[in-house]
Scaffold this motif. Structure first.
Motif, PDB file in Angstrom:
ATOM      1  N   ILE A  65       0.873  -1.177   0.000  1.00  0.00           N
ATOM      2  CA  ILE A  65       0.000   0.000   0.000  1.00  0.00           C
ATOM      3  C   ILE A  65       0.907   1.223   0.000  1.00  0.00           C
ATOM      4  CG2 ILE A  65      -1.768   1.281   1.273  1.00  0.00           C
ATOM      5  CD1 ILE A  65      -2.704  -1.451   2.380  1.00  0.00           C
ATOM      6  N   PRO A  66       0.855   2.028  -1.063  1.00  0.00           N
ATOM      7  CA  PRO A  66       1.758   3.176  -1.179  1.00  0.00           C
ATOM      8  C   PRO A  66       1.809   4.017   0.096  1.00  0.00           C
ATOM      9  CG  PRO A  66       0.468   2.938  -3.179  1.00  0.00           C
ATOM     10  CD  PRO A  66      -0.090   1.958  -2.173  1.00  0.00           C
ATOM     11  N   LYS A  67       3.026   4.381   0.469  1.00  0.00           N
ATOM     12  CA  LYS A  67       3.338   5.228   1.617  1.00  0.00           C
ATOM     13  C   LYS A  67       3.037   4.575   2.970  1.00  0.00           C
ATOM     14  CE  LYS A  67       2.870   9.388  -1.059  1.00  0.00           C
ATOM     15  NZ  LYS A  67       2.318  10.681  -1.251  1.00  0.00           N
ATOM     16  N   MET A  68       2.504   3.356   2.960  1.00  0.00           N
ATOM     17  CA  MET A  68       2.220   2.650   4.217  1.00  0.00           C
ATOM     18  C   MET A  68       2.994   1.346   4.332  1.00  0.00           C
ATOM     19  SD  MET A  68      -1.793   3.198   5.042  1.00  0.00           S
ATOM     20  CE  MET A  68      -1.582   2.420   6.617  1.00  0.00           C
ATOM     21  N   TYR A  69       2.738   0.421   3.399  1.00  0.00           N
ATOM     22  CA  TYR A  69       3.351  -0.904   3.444  1.00  0.00           C
ATOM     23  C   TYR A  69       4.095  -1.147   2.137  1.00  0.00           C
ATOM     24  CZ  TYR A  69       0.106  -1.293   7.295  1.00  0.00           C
ATOM     25  OH  TYR A  69      -0.583  -1.063   8.450  1.00  0.00           O
ATOM     26  N   PRO A  70       5.378  -1.433   2.214  1.00  0.00           N
ATOM     27  CA  PRO A  70       6.183  -1.549   0.997  1.00  0.00           C
ATOM     28  C   PRO A  70       5.772  -2.722   0.120  1.00  0.00           C
ATOM     29  CG  PRO A  70       7.455  -2.223   2.913  1.00  0.00           C
ATOM     30  CD  PRO A  70       6.148  -1.696   3.426  1.00  0.00           C
ATOM     31  N   PRO A  71       6.033  -2.559  -1.175  1.00  0.00           N
ATOM     32  CA  PRO A  71       5.742  -3.671  -2.080  1.00  0.00           C
ATOM     33  C   PRO A  71       6.753  -4.795  -1.896  1.00  0.00           C
ATOM     34  CG  PRO A  71       6.899  -1.939  -3.257  1.00  0.00           C
ATOM     35  CD  PRO A  71       6.626  -1.422  -1.865  1.00  0.00           C
ATOM     36  N   LEU A  72       6.300  -5.984  -2.096  1.00  0.00           N
ATOM     37  CA  LEU A  72       7.185  -7.143  -2.144  1.00  0.00           C
ATOM     38  C   LEU A  72       7.407  -7.539  -3.606  1.00  0.00           C
ATOM     39  CD1 LEU A  72       5.609  -9.148   0.806  1.00  0.00           C
ATOM     40  CD2 LEU A  72       7.541  -7.550   0.861  1.00  0.00           C
ATOM     41  N   ARG A  73       6.505  -7.100  -4.458  1.00  0.00           N
ATOM     42  CA  ARG A  73       6.597  -7.350  -5.904  1.00  0.00           C
ATOM     43  C   ARG A  73       7.804  -6.597  -6.457  1.00  0.00           C
ATOM     44  NH1 ARG A  73       3.209  -8.576 -10.205  1.00  0.00           N
ATOM     45  NH2 ARG A  73       1.503  -9.002  -8.769  1.00  0.00           N
ATOM     46  N   SER A  74       8.684  -7.326  -7.145  1.00  0.00           N
ATOM     47  CA  SER A  74       9.891  -6.731  -7.747  1.00  0.00           C
ATOM     48  C   SER A  74      10.631  -5.838  -6.758  1.00  0.00           C
ATOM     49  CB  SER A  74       9.527  -5.948  -9.013  1.00  0.00           C
ATOM     50  OG  SER A  74       8.931  -6.798  -9.960  1.00  0.00           O
ATOM     51  N   SER A  75      10.771  -6.305  -5.539  1.00  0.00           N
ATOM     52  CA  SER A  75      11.352  -5.514  -4.456  1.00  0.00           C
ATOM     53  C   SER A  75      12.877  -5.606  -4.426  1.00  0.00           C
ATOM     54  CB  SER A  75      10.789  -6.005  -3.115  1.00  0.00           C
ATOM     55  OG  SER A  75      11.494  -5.439  -2.047  1.00  0.00           O
ATOM     56  N   ASP A  76      13.543  -4.445  -4.596  1.00  0.00           N
ATOM     57  CA  ASP A  76      14.998  -4.434  -4.504  1.00  0.00           C
ATOM     58  C   ASP A  76      15.453  -4.695  -3.062  1.00  0.00           C
ATOM     59  OD1 ASP A  76      14.240  -1.954  -3.413  1.00  0.00           O
ATOM     60  OD2 ASP A  76      15.732  -0.812  -4.531  1.00  0.00           O
ATOM     61  N   TRP A  77      14.629  -4.322  -2.090  1.00  0.00           N
ATOM     62  CA  TRP A  77      14.974  -4.541  -0.686  1.00  0.00           C
ATOM     63  C   TRP A  77      15.051  -6.042  -0.382  1.00  0.00           C
ATOM     64  CZ3 TRP A  77      13.512  -5.975   4.359  1.00  0.00           C
ATOM     65  CH2 TRP A  77      14.173  -5.294   5.393  1.00  0.00           C
ATOM     66  N   LEU A  78      14.078  -6.792  -0.883  1.00  0.00           N
ATOM     67  CA  LEU A  78      14.082  -8.246  -0.669  1.00  0.00           C
ATOM     68  C   LEU A  78      15.295  -8.903  -1.321  1.00  0.00           C
ATOM     69  CD1 LEU A  78      10.442  -9.571  -1.226  1.00  0.00           C
ATOM     70  CD2 LEU A  78      11.814  -9.771   0.839  1.00  0.00           C
ATOM     71  N   THR A  79      15.608  -8.489  -2.529  1.00  0.00           N
ATOM     72  CA  THR A  79      16.681  -9.167  -3.252  1.00  0.00           C
ATOM     73  C   THR A  79      18.067  -8.733  -2.798  1.00  0.00           C
ATOM     74  OG1 THR A  79      16.508  -7.553  -5.062  1.00  0.00           O
ATOM     75  CG2 THR A  79      15.272  -9.600  -5.302  1.00  0.00           C
ATOM     76  N   LYS A  80      18.206  -7.497  -2.306  1.00  0.00           N
ATOM     77  CA  LYS A  80      19.527  -6.996  -1.915  1.00  0.00           C
ATOM     78  C   LYS A  80      19.793  -7.119  -0.419  1.00  0.00           C
ATOM     79  CE  LYS A  80      19.829  -3.695  -5.688  1.00  0.00           C
ATOM     80  NZ  LYS A  80      19.780  -2.281  -6.074  1.00  0.00           N
ATOM     81  N   LYS A  81      18.763  -7.264   0.384  1.00  0.00           N
ATOM     82  CA  LYS A  81      18.922  -7.274   1.847  1.00  0.00           C
ATOM     83  C   LYS A  81      18.325  -8.561   2.417  1.00  0.00           C
ATOM     84  CE  LYS A  81      19.110  -2.327   2.223  1.00  0.00           C
ATOM     85  NZ  LYS A  81      19.862  -1.699   3.281  1.00  0.00           N
ATOM     86  N   ARG A  82      18.962  -9.651   2.097  1.00  0.00           N
ATOM     87  CA  ARG A  82      18.470 -10.977   2.497  1.00  0.00           C
ATOM     88  C   ARG A  82      18.395 -11.137   4.016  1.00  0.00           C
ATOM     89  NH1 ARG A  82      18.489 -15.931  -0.542  1.00  0.00           N
ATOM     90  NH2 ARG A  82      18.694 -17.750   0.787  1.00  0.00           N
ATOM     91  N   VAL A 125       7.781 -15.300  -1.205  1.00  0.00           N
ATOM     92  CA  VAL A 125       7.838 -13.913  -1.679  1.00  0.00           C
ATOM     93  C   VAL A 125       9.107 -13.631  -2.485  1.00  0.00           C
ATOM     94  CG1 VAL A 125       6.340 -13.036   0.153  1.00  0.00           C
ATOM     95  CG2 VAL A 125       8.812 -12.914   0.451  1.00  0.00           C
ATOM     96  N   MET A 126      10.201 -14.323  -2.177  1.00  0.00           N
ATOM     97  CA  MET A 126      11.450 -14.087  -2.902  1.00  0.00           C
ATOM     98  C   MET A 126      11.472 -14.778  -4.261  1.00  0.00           C
ATOM     99  SD  MET A 126      14.345 -14.229   0.043  1.00  0.00           S
ATOM    100  CE  MET A 126      14.870 -12.727   0.848  1.00  0.00           C
ATOM    101  N   ASN A 127      10.417 -15.522  -4.567  1.00  0.00           N
ATOM    102  CA  ASN A 127      10.316 -16.198  -5.862  1.00  0.00           C
ATOM    103  C   ASN A 127       8.955 -15.959  -6.507  1.00  0.00           C
ATOM    104  OD1 ASN A 127      12.892 -17.910  -6.255  1.00  0.00           O
ATOM    105  ND2 ASN A 127      12.337 -18.190  -4.110  1.00  0.00           N
ATOM    106  N   SER A 128       8.339 -14.842  -6.179  1.00  0.00           N
ATOM    107  CA  SER A 128       7.039 -14.484  -6.742  1.00  0.00           C
ATOM    108  C   SER A 128       7.072 -13.048  -7.243  1.00  0.00           C
ATOM    109  CB  SER A 128       5.944 -14.599  -5.669  1.00  0.00           C
ATOM    110  OG  SER A 128       5.839 -15.925  -5.200  1.00  0.00           O
ATOM    111  N   TRP A 129       6.146 -12.717  -8.124  1.00  0.00           N
ATOM    112  CA  TRP A 129       5.906 -11.322  -8.566  1.00  0.00           C
ATOM    113  C   TRP A 129       7.149 -10.649  -9.131  1.00  0.00           C
ATOM    114  CZ3 TRP A 129       4.841 -11.370  -2.924  1.00  0.00           C
ATOM    115  CH2 TRP A 129       3.617 -11.972  -2.619  1.00  0.00           C
ATOM    116  N   GLY A 130       7.972 -11.358  -9.840  1.00  0.00           N
ATOM    117  CA  GLY A 130       9.161 -10.754 -10.429  1.00  0.00           C
ATOM    118  C   GLY A 130      10.412 -10.897  -9.576  1.00  0.00           C
ATOM    119  N   ASN A 131      10.297 -11.443  -8.392  1.00  0.00           N
ATOM    120  CA  ASN A 131      11.469 -11.697  -7.545  1.00  0.00           C
ATOM    121  C   ASN A 131      12.023 -13.067  -7.892  1.00  0.00           C
ATOM    122  OD1 ASN A 131      10.942  -9.312  -6.080  1.00  0.00           O
ATOM    123  ND2 ASN A 131       9.530 -10.406  -4.752  1.00  0.00           N
TER     124      ASN A 131
END
Length: 147
Positions: A65-82, A125-131
C-alpha cells in the motif's frame, strides 16, 4: 429376444473391460507423478502462510500500500537485503526503509511465525511477482538471524 440379451450382455462386458483399462491407465498416471523439489514445497507452504499472515498489508498481489506498506513485488529490498528480510519477517520491523526508491516508515509487527514458516514465506515472496533468488532460504540461515 435371445439375440437382444446376448447383445446387451456383450455390451456390458465390453464396457466393464473398458472401465478396467481406464482405471489401470489412471493408476499408472498416479504412480508417474513428479515429486516437487524442496523449493517448490517451501513456496507452496509459504503461499498459504503469506495469504493468512501477510496479504492484509502487502496485498495478495505483493504490491503493498503506497506510503504505508512496501511492495514485495519486484522488491529491490528483498533481493539486496536478504538478512534484513529474514530479520523483518522473524522479528518485525520498525523504522525507515527504502524500497524501489520509495521511503516507508511504518511498523511491521512480528506475526509469531516459527522458523520453518519464516523459511517458507520468504521462499514464496522471494520467488514471486518478479522476484527471483538463486539460493533458497534455509532453516539454518533463519536460525542464525538473532534479535
Amino acid at each position: 429376444m435371445k439375440k437382444s440379451l446376448l447383445f446387451i450382455f456383450s455390451l456390458l462386458i465390453f464396457v466393464s473391460c473398458k472401465n478396467e483399462e481406464e482405471k489401470k491407465t489412471t493408476d499408472k498416471f498416479e504412480v508417474e507423478k513428479v515429486e516437487k523439489t524442496p523449493l517448490q514445497k517451501s513456496i507452496s507452504a509459504g503461499k498459504s502462510i503469506y495469504t493468512k499472515k501477510c496479504a492484509q498489508c502487502h496485498l495478495a498481489t505483493g504490491k503493498g500500500i503506497p506510503k504505508m506498506y512496501p511492495p514485495l513485488r519486484s522488491s529491490d529490498w528483498l533481493t539486496k537485503k536478504r538478512t534484513e528480510s529474514i530479520h523483518a519477517v522473524k522479528y518485525g520491523l520498525n523504522g525507515e526503509i527504502t524500497v524501489n526508491g520509495n521511503k516507508f516508515d511504518n511498523v511491521m509487527i512480528p506475526v509469531g511465525l516459527k522458523d520453518q514458516e519464516v523459511v517458507d514465506v520468504l521462499n514464496y515472496v522471494m520467488n514471486s511477482w518478479g522476484n527471483k533468488q538463486d539460493k533458497m532460504v534455509s532453516l539454518e540461515e533463519v536460525k542464525q538471524v538473532k534479535k
